[in-house]
Design an enzyme around this catalytic site. Structure first.
Site, PDB file in Angstrom:
ATOM      1  N   ARG A  67      -3.177  -3.098  11.826  1.00 18.10           N
ATOM      2  CA  ARG A  67      -2.200  -3.300  10.160  1.00 18.10           C
ATOM      3  C   ARG A  67      -1.672  -4.086  10.078  1.00 18.10           C
ATOM      4  O   ARG A  67      -1.956  -4.932   8.885  1.00 18.10           O
ATOM      5  CB  ARG A  67      -2.333  -1.525   9.597  1.00 18.10           C
ATOM      6  N   ARG A  93      -5.022   0.171  -0.938  1.00 17.56           N
ATOM      7  CA  ARG A  93      -4.111   0.150   0.279  1.00 17.56           C
ATOM      8  C   ARG A  93      -2.843   0.000   0.091  1.00 17.56           C
ATOM      9  O   ARG A  93      -2.005  -0.533  -1.389  1.00 17.56           O
ATOM     10  CB  ARG A  93      -4.647  -0.705   0.591  1.00 17.56           C
ATOM     11  N   LEU A  95       1.157  -1.047   0.355  1.00 16.02           N
ATOM     12  CA  LEU A  95       2.044  -2.346   0.481  1.00 16.02           C
ATOM     13  C   LEU A  95       3.194  -2.211   1.379  1.00 16.02           C
ATOM     14  O   LEU A  95       3.808  -1.354   0.519  1.00 16.02           O
ATOM     15  CB  LEU A  95       2.084  -3.357  -0.403  1.00 16.02           C
ATOM     16  N   ASN A 109       0.913  -2.996 -10.239  1.00 18.27           N
ATOM     17  CA  ASN A 109       0.050  -1.317 -10.170  1.00 18.27           C
ATOM     18  C   ASN A 109      -0.942  -0.361 -11.388  1.00 18.27           C
ATOM     19  O   ASN A 109       0.288  -0.130 -11.965  1.00 18.27           O
ATOM     20  CB  ASN A 109       0.510  -1.104  -9.161  1.00 18.27           C
ATOM     21  N   HIS A 111      -2.677   2.948 -12.407  1.00 22.67           N
ATOM     22  CA  HIS A 111      -2.436   4.223 -11.463  1.00 22.67           C
ATOM     23  C   HIS A 111      -2.531   5.552 -12.781  1.00 22.67           C
ATOM     24  O   HIS A 111      -2.613   4.936 -13.266  1.00 22.67           O
ATOM     25  CB  HIS A 111      -0.424   5.029 -11.052  1.00 22.67           C
ATOM     26  N   ASP A 163       2.738   4.954  -4.968  1.00 25.69           N
ATOM     27  CA  ASP A 163       2.355   5.066  -6.040  1.00 25.69           C
ATOM     28  C   ASP A 163       4.175   6.191  -7.257  1.00 25.69           C
ATOM     29  O   ASP A 163       4.076   7.019  -8.100  1.00 25.69           O
ATOM     30  CB  ASP A 163       2.186   6.242  -6.594  1.00 25.69           C
TER      31      ASP A 163
END
Length: 207
Positions: A67, A93, A95, A109, A111, A163
């Protein structure tokens, strides 16, 4: 012109919103790279159709040393394009801090739910209703399962926590009595597409 890298795992509808704005001369940057961890992600085809570099970086296992190697390969691909902004648009994924440290303050990001500014467990809506902060991969279904009156979407800077991170923009979307996961998700996506273009423009013009 500032460059944008988009990381995705699926169809790339939010990528398409950025590409449409770019084609119309309404984007303050240029999408130069699209990367996916899934070979069949249609977002890669959208990139190729637009003449944009597209890369598939497969992940063999979600944990362990492989990974970490995958994330190093991913970071290497992104670093080759030295983007001013990295947009996670349906990228499924998490990070690590090591990845984020290579691109400080450049990763945001999308969401498909409302998130609190304080990183807590609840969100207070514009009408004063307190609802749970939904995190993870199934938040649209969770909104329906919990019979929430409202959900929405959030764009935030990325941290190693799932998140979580400073909120850049958010918008509320009502949950209708007859909503299915599919119908609610489509209405959230429509709001997301407008919000991502506006947020990217604001960030790039300020920077």
């Amino acid at each position: 012109m500032p460059s944008i890298a988009v990381l995705l795992s699926g169809s790339g509808s939010n990528l398409q919103a950025l590409l449409d704005a770019q084609a119309a001369g309404e984007l303050a940057g240029e999408v130069t790279l699209v990367v996916s961890d899934r070979a069949q992600a249609y977002g890669l085809q959208r990139a190729l159709n637009a003449g944009i570099a597209a890369a598939y970086v497969p992940l063999a296992t979600p944990r362990g040393p492989l990974r970490r190697q995958w994330e190093q390969r991913l970071a290497g691909v992104v670093a080759c394009f030295d983007p001013d902004l990295i947009v996670l648009a349906g990228f499924m994924r998490v990070l690590s801090a090591e990845f984020l440290d290579r691109f400080p303050n450049r990763v945001i990001n999308q969401h498909p739910a409302l998130l609190p500014a304080d990183g807590g467990d609840t969100v207070t809506t514009s009408s004063g209703i307190v609802i749970p902060a939904l995190r993870g991969a199934h938040v649209v279904a969770d909104a329906i399962r919990l019979r929430l009156p409202v959900t929405g979407c959030t764009i935030h800077r990325v941290t190693p926590r799932v998140d979580d991170g400073p909120i850049l923009a958010s918008a509320e979307v009502p949950v209708l009595p007859d909503d299915t996961v599919e119908s609610l998700h489509e209405r959230i996506k429509a709001v997301e597409r407008r919000l991502i273009v506006a947020t990217v423009n604001r960030l790039l013009r300020r920077e």
